[in-house]
Scaffold this motif. Structure first.
Motif, PDB file in Angstrom:
ATOM      1  N   GLY A 136      34.216  26.477  46.548  1.00 48.95           N
ATOM      2  CA  GLY A 136      32.775  28.101  45.842  1.00 48.95           C
ATOM      3  C   GLY A 136      33.815  29.535  44.934  1.00 48.95           C
ATOM      4  O   GLY A 136      33.282  30.198  44.042  1.00 48.95           O
ATOM      5  N   ALA A 137      34.304  29.690  46.365  1.00 45.14           N
ATOM      6  CA  ALA A 137      34.927  31.075  46.051  1.00 45.14           C
ATOM      7  C   ALA A 137      36.212  31.150  44.803  1.00 45.14           C
ATOM      8  O   ALA A 137      36.435  31.961  44.258  1.00 45.14           O
ATOM      9  CB  ALA A 137      35.740  31.856  47.126  1.00 45.14           C
ATOM     10  N   THR A 138      36.871  30.110  45.002  1.00 44.61           N
ATOM     11  CA  THR A 138      38.102  29.906  43.318  1.00 44.61           C
ATOM     12  C   THR A 138      37.546  29.431  42.574  1.00 44.61           C
ATOM     13  O   THR A 138      37.936  30.439  40.997  1.00 44.61           O
ATOM     14  CB  THR A 138      38.696  28.227  44.115  1.00 44.61           C
ATOM     15  OG1 THR A 138      39.697  28.781  45.592  1.00 44.61           O
ATOM     16  CG2 THR A 138      39.490  28.586  43.024  1.00 44.61           C
ATOM     17  N   ALA A 139      36.207  29.377  42.693  1.00 41.83           N
ATOM     18  CA  ALA A 139      36.038  29.017  40.606  1.00 41.83           C
ATOM     19  C   ALA A 139      34.960  30.275  40.425  1.00 41.83           C
ATOM     20  O   ALA A 139      34.805  30.171  39.305  1.00 41.83           O
ATOM     21  CB  ALA A 139      34.164  27.363  41.488  1.00 41.83           C
ATOM     22  N   VAL A 140      35.004  31.157  41.234  1.00 39.73           N
ATOM     23  CA  VAL A 140      33.653  32.585  40.596  1.00 39.73           C
ATOM     24  C   VAL A 140      34.897  32.990  40.500  1.00 39.73           C
ATOM     25  O   VAL A 140      34.511  34.503  39.658  1.00 39.73           O
ATOM     26  CB  VAL A 140      33.036  32.759  41.989  1.00 39.73           C
ATOM     27  CG1 VAL A 140      32.545  34.232  42.001  1.00 39.73           C
ATOM     28  CG2 VAL A 140      31.686  31.892  42.842  1.00 39.73           C
ATOM     29  N   GLY A 146      37.916  35.670  36.107  1.00 42.24           N
ATOM     30  CA  GLY A 146      38.803  35.853  35.902  1.00 42.24           C
ATOM     31  C   GLY A 146      39.297  34.862  34.038  1.00 42.24           C
ATOM     32  O   GLY A 146      39.227  36.256  33.273  1.00 42.24           O
ATOM     33  N   LEU A 147      38.188  34.210  33.834  1.00 37.08           N
ATOM     34  CA  LEU A 147      38.594  34.117  32.560  1.00 37.08           C
ATOM     35  C   LEU A 147      37.325  35.021  31.464  1.00 37.08           C
ATOM     36  O   LEU A 147      37.973  35.465  30.356  1.00 37.08           O
ATOM     37  CB  LEU A 147      38.248  32.192  32.609  1.00 37.08           C
ATOM     38  CG  LEU A 147      37.187  32.045  30.549  1.00 37.08           C
ATOM     39  CD1 LEU A 147      38.428  32.083  30.203  1.00 37.08           C
ATOM     40  CD2 LEU A 147      36.742  30.236  30.729  1.00 37.08           C
ATOM     41  N   GLY A 148      36.326  35.204  31.969  1.00 38.14           N
ATOM     42  CA  GLY A 148      35.502  36.312  31.300  1.00 38.14           C
ATOM     43  C   GLY A 148      35.604  37.807  31.013  1.00 38.14           C
ATOM     44  O   GLY A 148      36.249  38.109  30.366  1.00 38.14           O
ATOM     45  N   THR A 149      37.215  38.142  32.156  1.00 39.72           N
ATOM     46  CA  THR A 149      37.679  39.474  32.544  1.00 39.72           C
ATOM     47  C   THR A 149      38.673  39.300  30.864  1.00 39.72           C
ATOM     48  O   THR A 149      38.585  40.288  29.980  1.00 39.72           O
ATOM     49  CB  THR A 149      38.618  39.693  33.251  1.00 39.72           C
ATOM     50  OG1 THR A 149      37.190  39.659  34.385  1.00 39.72           O
ATOM     51  CG2 THR A 149      39.238  41.498  33.405  1.00 39.72           C
ATOM     52  N   TYR A 150      38.919  37.802  30.580  1.00 38.84           N
ATOM     53  CA  TYR A 150      40.406  38.096  29.910  1.00 38.84           C
ATOM     54  C   TYR A 150      39.337  38.061  28.380  1.00 38.84           C
ATOM     55  O   TYR A 150      40.151  38.561  27.026  1.00 38.84           O
ATOM     56  CB  TYR A 150      40.807  36.367  29.969  1.00 38.84           C
ATOM     57  CG  TYR A 150      41.994  36.017  28.445  1.00 38.84           C
ATOM     58  CD1 TYR A 150      43.103  37.284  28.948  1.00 38.84           C
ATOM     59  CD2 TYR A 150      41.725  35.266  27.781  1.00 38.84           C
ATOM     60  CE1 TYR A 150      44.075  36.680  27.757  1.00 38.84           C
ATOM     61  CE2 TYR A 150      42.172  34.675  26.868  1.00 38.84           C
ATOM     62  CZ  TYR A 150      43.762  35.417  26.816  1.00 38.84           C
ATOM     63  OH  TYR A 150      44.603  35.498  25.763  1.00 38.84           O
ATOM     64  N   LEU A 183      34.196  46.199  30.460  1.00 37.32           N
ATOM     65  CA  LEU A 183      33.656  45.798  32.039  1.00 37.32           C
ATOM     66  C   LEU A 183      34.282  47.358  33.246  1.00 37.32           C
ATOM     67  O   LEU A 183      35.308  48.323  32.488  1.00 37.32           O
ATOM     68  CB  LEU A 183      34.299  44.628  32.613  1.00 37.32           C
ATOM     69  CG  LEU A 183      33.795  43.800  31.991  1.00 37.32           C
ATOM     70  CD1 LEU A 183      34.580  42.518  32.492  1.00 37.32           C
ATOM     71  CD2 LEU A 183      32.344  43.170  32.204  1.00 37.32           C
ATOM     72  N   PRO A 184      33.934  47.511  34.369  1.00 35.98           N
ATOM     73  CA  PRO A 184      33.682  48.376  34.883  1.00 35.98           C
ATOM     74  C   PRO A 184      35.456  48.509  35.445  1.00 35.98           C
ATOM     75  O   PRO A 184      36.282  49.837  35.921  1.00 35.98           O
ATOM     76  CB  PRO A 184      33.264  47.720  36.180  1.00 35.98           C
ATOM     77  CG  PRO A 184      32.013  47.555  35.736  1.00 35.98           C
ATOM     78  CD  PRO A 184      32.316  47.092  34.638  1.00 35.98           C
ATOM     79  N   TRP A 185      35.803  47.390  36.000  1.00 36.95           N
ATOM     80  CA  TRP A 185      37.066  47.568  36.316  1.00 36.95           C
ATOM     81  C   TRP A 185      38.775  47.447  34.999  1.00 36.95           C
ATOM     82  O   TRP A 185      39.681  46.944  35.156  1.00 36.95           O
ATOM     83  CB  TRP A 185      37.719  46.093  36.582  1.00 36.95           C
ATOM     84  CG  TRP A 185      37.552  44.742  36.931  1.00 36.95           C
ATOM     85  CD1 TRP A 185      38.068  44.118  35.970  1.00 36.95           C
ATOM     86  CD2 TRP A 185      36.318  44.387  36.643  1.00 36.95           C
ATOM     87  NE1 TRP A 185      37.446  42.722  35.599  1.00 36.95           N
ATOM     88  CE2 TRP A 185      35.875  43.276  35.949  1.00 36.95           C
ATOM     89  CE3 TRP A 185      34.821  44.997  37.010  1.00 36.95           C
ATOM     90  CZ2 TRP A 185      35.066  41.890  35.957  1.00 36.95           C
ATOM     91  CZ3 TRP A 185      33.830  44.071  36.916  1.00 36.95           C
ATOM     92  CH2 TRP A 185      33.943  42.218  36.358  1.00 36.95           C
ATOM     93  N   ILE A 186      37.894  47.084  33.734  1.00 35.48           N
ATOM     94  CA  ILE A 186      39.108  46.938  32.303  1.00 35.48           C
ATOM     95  C   ILE A 186      38.728  48.718  31.504  1.00 35.48           C
ATOM     96  O   ILE A 186      37.685  49.063  31.585  1.00 35.48           O
ATOM     97  CB  ILE A 186      38.621  46.022  31.447  1.00 35.48           C
ATOM     98  CG1 ILE A 186      38.953  45.065  32.170  1.00 35.48           C
ATOM     99  CG2 ILE A 186      39.599  45.825  30.216  1.00 35.48           C
ATOM    100  CD1 ILE A 186      38.181  43.464  31.464  1.00 35.48           C
TER     101      ILE A 186
END
Length: 163
Positions: A54-58, A63-67, A108-111
């Protein structure tokens, strides 16, 4: 069958064909546990595997959303509302370039960093055309943001900026 007698195996089961093998009840009975904590250990392993999966999926979805949100390229249509003339060429209005750059500079806050962007003029709808917009951070520091036209047609402009 003449002269032969067939003895039925124990428990009324034949060694082959339909009905061979253990009964349904015998198949479903769990194996006896050797130690009392084995059942707990098996459930713990399933939980850990599920939690890691589950953590890997999140992380993958994040990551995909960030990209997808961190892209700096944009395609904008040229119409009567966002087109101006610069040196006799169609150009994308400065307010459109500034607004899109500002929204994509810090999606996003981290970008990126939070900036207020202004552009000195329109972006010519000519491949290779450049424009330098200015971003001002909340602390007052200014940042030069180069904007370049990647592809242009009579109806749209594809452009990108440097973060």
């Amino acid at each position: 069958m003449i002269g032969r007698t067939v003895e039925e195996p124990a428990l009324g089961r034949w060694p082959f064909g339909r009905g061979a093998g253990p009964s349904r009840k015998e198949r479903l009975e769990p194996l006896p546990l050797r130690f009392p904590f084995e059942e707990y250990a098996m459930l713990s392993k399933k939980f850990v595997v599920g939690a890691i999966g589950g953590a890997t999926a999140v992380v993958a979805v994040g990551g995909l959303g960030t990209y997808l949100l961190s892209g700096t390229e944009s395609t904008t249509g040229l119409d009567q509302y966002n087109t101006v003339l610069v040196d006799g060429h169609k150009a994308l209005a400065a307010s459109i370039v500034a607004g899109r750059t500002e929204s994509k500079y810090h999606p996003l806050p981290w970008i990126g960093t939070d900036v207020s962007v202004s552009c000195p003029g329109g972006l010519k709808a000519v491949a290779g055309a450049t424009l330098t917009c200015v971003g001002e951070e909340s602390g007052g520091r200014t940042i030069d943001i180069p904007v370049t036209v990647v592809k242009a047609s009579a109806h749209s402009v594809t452009w990108k900026f440097e973060r």
